[in-house]
Design a protein around this motif. Sequence first.
Motif, mmCIF file in Angstrom:
data_model
loop_
_atom_site.group_PDB
_atom_site.id
_atom_site.type_symbol
_atom_site.label_atom_id
_atom_site.label_comp_id
_atom_site.label_asym_id
_atom_site.label_seq_id
_atom_site.Cartn_x
_atom_site.Cartn_y
_atom_site.Cartn_z
ATOM 1 N N ALA A 70 -108.055 -6.341 69.608
ATOM 2 C CA ALA A 70 -109.529 -6.253 69.507
ATOM 3 C C ALA A 70 -109.845 -5.673 68.322
ATOM 4 C CB ALA A 70 -109.886 -5.540 70.598
ATOM 5 N N ASN A 71 -110.782 -6.527 67.590
ATOM 6 C CA ASN A 71 -111.495 -5.959 66.401
ATOM 7 C C ASN A 71 -112.350 -5.113 66.490
ATOM 8 O OD1 ASN A 71 -111.443 -9.454 65.453
ATOM 9 N ND2 ASN A 71 -110.584 -8.199 64.372
ATOM 10 N N ASN A 72 -112.539 -3.795 65.686
ATOM 11 C CA ASN A 72 -113.343 -2.713 65.767
ATOM 12 C C ASN A 72 -113.793 -2.259 64.534
ATOM 13 O OD1 ASN A 72 -114.595 -1.185 67.857
ATOM 14 N ND2 ASN A 72 -113.203 0.495 67.473
ATOM 15 N N GLY A 73 -113.969 -3.377 63.709
ATOM 16 C CA GLY A 73 -114.418 -3.032 62.344
ATOM 17 C C GLY A 73 -113.529 -4.045 61.295
ATOM 18 N N ALA A 74 -113.556 -3.913 59.994
ATOM 19 C CA ALA A 74 -112.957 -4.804 59.122
ATOM 20 C C ALA A 74 -111.388 -4.776 59.236
ATOM 21 C CB ALA A 74 -113.098 -4.246 57.716
ATOM 22 N N LEU A 75 -110.522 -5.832 59.356
ATOM 23 C CA LEU A 75 -109.069 -5.683 59.341
ATOM 24 C C LEU A 75 -108.473 -5.400 58.147
ATOM 25 C CD1 LEU A 75 -107.012 -6.594 61.581
ATOM 26 C CD2 LEU A 75 -106.689 -8.841 60.325
ATOM 27 N N SER A 76 -108.359 -3.892 58.233
ATOM 28 C CA SER A 76 -107.894 -3.065 56.921
ATOM 29 C C SER A 76 -106.421 -3.184 56.643
ATOM 30 C CB SER A 76 -108.296 -1.717 57.005
ATOM 31 O OG SER A 76 -107.806 -1.120 58.430
ATOM 32 N N TYR A 77 -105.844 -2.617 55.840
ATOM 33 C CA TYR A 77 -104.304 -2.912 55.455
ATOM 34 C C TYR A 77 -103.535 -2.051 56.857
ATOM 35 C CZ TYR A 77 -99.944 -1.247 53.552
ATOM 36 O OH TYR A 77 -98.718 -0.877 53.143
ATOM 37 N N GLU A 78 -103.977 -0.766 57.066
ATOM 38 C CA GLU A 78 -103.532 -0.156 57.982
ATOM 39 C C GLU A 78 -103.619 -0.828 59.731
ATOM 40 O OE1 GLU A 78 -105.556 1.206 56.366
ATOM 41 O OE2 GLU A 78 -104.453 2.651 55.146
ATOM 42 N N ALA A 79 -104.889 -1.642 59.763
ATOM 43 C CA ALA A 79 -105.174 -2.312 60.962
ATOM 44 C C ALA A 79 -104.250 -3.536 60.756
ATOM 45 C CB ALA A 79 -106.674 -2.534 60.951
ATOM 46 N N ALA A 80 -104.155 -4.247 59.923
ATOM 47 C CA ALA A 80 -103.319 -5.330 60.027
ATOM 48 C C ALA A 80 -101.871 -5.033 60.290
ATOM 49 C CB ALA A 80 -103.471 -6.325 58.953
ATOM 50 N N LEU A 81 -101.318 -4.083 59.679
ATOM 51 C CA LEU A 81 -99.902 -3.679 59.857
ATOM 52 C C LEU A 81 -99.489 -3.353 61.455
ATOM 53 C CD1 LEU A 81 -98.721 -1.051 56.979
ATOM 54 C CD2 LEU A 81 -98.332 -3.650 57.277
ATOM 55 N N LYS A 82 -100.727 -2.432 62.046
ATOM 56 C CA LYS A 82 -100.503 -2.148 63.318
ATOM 57 C C LYS A 82 -100.750 -3.457 64.135
ATOM 58 C CE LYS A 82 -104.040 0.066 66.271
ATOM 59 N NZ LYS A 82 -105.046 1.269 66.377
ATOM 60 N N GLY A 83 -101.467 -4.253 64.037
ATOM 61 C CA GLY A 83 -101.632 -5.333 64.706
ATOM 62 C C GLY A 83 -100.239 -6.227 64.664
ATOM 63 N N SER A 84 -99.797 -6.282 63.403
ATOM 64 C CA SER A 84 -98.435 -6.956 63.403
ATOM 65 C C SER A 84 -97.238 -6.354 64.075
ATOM 66 C CB SER A 84 -97.912 -7.065 61.854
ATOM 67 O OG SER A 84 -96.800 -7.681 61.617
#
Length: 569
Positions: free
Chosen positions: A380-394
Amino acid sequence: MHRCFTRFADQGRQCSVRCMSSVVRKRSALRSAFPVLDVALQPIQRHVYEANLRNTHICLKKYSELKEKVRKGGGEKAVARHTERNRKLLVRDRLRLLLDDDDDFLELSSFAGLGLPYGDVPAAGCLTGIGRINGLWCVLIANDATVKGGTFYPITVKKQLRAQEIAIQNRLPCIYLVDSGGAFLPLQSEIFPDKNHGGRAFYNEAIMSAMRIPQVAVVCGSCTAGGAYAPTMTEEAVMVHRIGTIFLGGPPLVKAATGEEVSPEELGGARLHAEVSGCVDHFAWDEKEAFDCTRNIISTFNFQLPEEEEDTSTRGEEPRYSSEELLGLAPRSYSYSLDVKMTVGRLTDGSRFQEFKARYGTTLVTGFAKIHGHLVGIVANNGALSYEAALKGSHFVQLCDQRDVPLLFLQNTAPAAAPTLSTSQAEMNSNLLKAQASMMSAVACASVPKITVVIGGCHGADSFAMCGRAFDPNFLFLWPNARVSLTAPGHAGSLLSPDDDEEEEKQVETLNKRLEEESSAFFSSGRMWDDGVILPQDTRKVLRDSLDIIKQQRYQLSTEKQQSVLLRM
Ligand code: COA
């Protein structure tokens, strides 16, 4: 011998007691409760909540107006012609006769066809959805002949193909209620020649059969020209006396060619096709008999549904917070987004959530939860898809794929792409690009079922990483407040060069106006960029049905075949 047997029996009992206690332990370990989210609305959030609520009510008003428009089908005159002159049942009454419970019908893309350049085509002239018949989830594709004789507009073709795609992706039986005058001739160039035009539906029928996706047609109206192939290519067809007709060219064509006067019934009625041509397999005196017959045919599909599947509505603990509060959590714009865990806590069983990487890349929330007993991985998005957020998503998406856990994406992406105003920013953006590409790749390649709900914005490349339409989710639904556009309204400036001249400003203004008009959930749904607009408070039920539907394929007993069932004598 007896003693020995008793000893073995005792040993067996002890062993089975040991085994049972380990099973109980294992089961209770699997059942161990995920933590409950503490996500009650706080006074400080109240003003944002109220502003969202006001916006959602405006969207709901529009939603109700469009529902009413769709309910009227082709209008009073056409309904009277259909029911009085042609003595046919209306499409929704037909579904009522066929389904176990029409309240349980998951209607898809009901706003498709509204607000198109060629006018309004209510429900795209064809109802589609998924409902239970004799307990079995089936895709239904039903022409509405009150809308221009049930003819196929480009959007009708798109809707039928999407319904077939859903049947293929989720391996669901498919039932066609055919009542159509074939192609809508003035738009023939947009219906006939291309790969994803009319012919694709017939192609699909053949490959679906080979994939052991059972298909039945009920001919309860005309099937003219191209439309004649629709029932003829299904595995089994039922035809209604005096109402159903199948022919390549109708009586006026015969008269023009040969001068012969022939009635539709003589040329291609139910008697002819059930007794002489063999184009259909079952003759029915009336529509009721045809739907009873269809229900019986469905019982021969050879699925063995477990009994516990019959009532899933009471399965799983209810969330601890009211689903009505989702109306105030649905953001009116990106800057009105509240913590997405508040939304998660109103969707999951017992508001429980086993968060993954809670302290890393916090602008993306990932974790496991249950929805009516179905284990899902939530992204779930909780702000911009930052570098760390995208790595975590992956990482999380691959984890769910490894464990065969279906994914639920709650999408609310940033209104515009990150700007590049300096070299250090360019470097950061390059890293971001790599991380987002990695997440996109993980999402594209994950073989588990995926469901996407756009709860706010669907903008830019972030929306692809969050399993947008192009990334093939099994289902994609929008909340009525959703916005779908490359960049959000008000952010057109981020797409154009930052020159300060007047001309440029005018261009930005025009583009923003256009984005405002073109990004609404209803604009998107009219064009079928999604599977429908759903109400926030119904989301849990829609997710339950979608997850039940996806799971059903496990219970089919027959095995995959190389060939389709098509040869009719
Ligand atoms: N393309 C465009 N419009 C069509 C159409 C077609 N193929 N078939 C029907 N329509 C329109 C009619 O013009 C009419 O429009 P209106 O309401 O604005 O007057 C409306 O659909 C309903 O048709 P109508 O003939 O009045 O209704 P009906 O219930 O008596 O008959 C059909 C419906 C479909 C059986 C009959 O219209 C028909 O046979 N149409 C031609 C089918 C055909 O030849 N298709 C070839 C496609 S390749």
